[in-house]
Enzyme design. Structure first.
Site, PDB file in Angstrom:
ATOM      1  CB  CYS A  31      -0.899  -0.053   1.242  1.00  0.00           C
ATOM      2  SG  CYS A  31      -1.677   1.498   1.688  1.00  0.00           S
ATOM      3  CB  CYS A  34       0.438   1.989   4.082  1.00  0.00           C
ATOM      4  SG  CYS A  34      -1.254   1.411   3.942  1.00  0.00           S
TER       5      CYS A  34
END
Length: 107
Positions: A31, A34
């Site tokens: 991700c 993230c």
């Protein structure tokens, strides 16, 4: 911050937190958002280390926890105070993350 290994591990950490603010970061290695917000989260974890506990949960390794907290997209930040979920923040919104931490720590 601390990487949670299991539901039991999380339960133990929440017990240790007592009255501190707990922020659980549900993330995935793949991700990109993230990875973008991670350094700021570390900075906040260090800054508030006496009043907050930051825990990280890898969604790919902890499906049970991901389902328990109804996490469907990453990053999702779950704010817990006194054992209760008080706020959810979904997405890489650094300014909001900072504001929420201040809100629940400063009271």
């Amino acid at each position: 911050s601390y990487v949670v290994r299991s539901k039991d591990d999380l339960d133990q950490r929440l017990a240790l937190a007592a009255d501190k603010l707990v922020v659980i970061d549900f993330y995935a290695n793949w991700c990109r958002p993230c990875n973008v917000i991670a350094p700021k989260l570390e900075e906040l974890a260090n800054h508030y280390s006496d009043r907050a506990m930051v825990l990280k949960v890898n969604v790919d390794e902890n499906e049970e926890l991901t389902e328990q907290y109804n996490v469907t997209s990453m990053p999702t930040f779950v704010f817990i105070k006194g054992g209760e979920v008080v706020e959810l923040l979904v997405g890489c919104i650094t300014a909001k993350l900072v504001k929420l931490m201040e809100k629940y720590i400063e009271g």
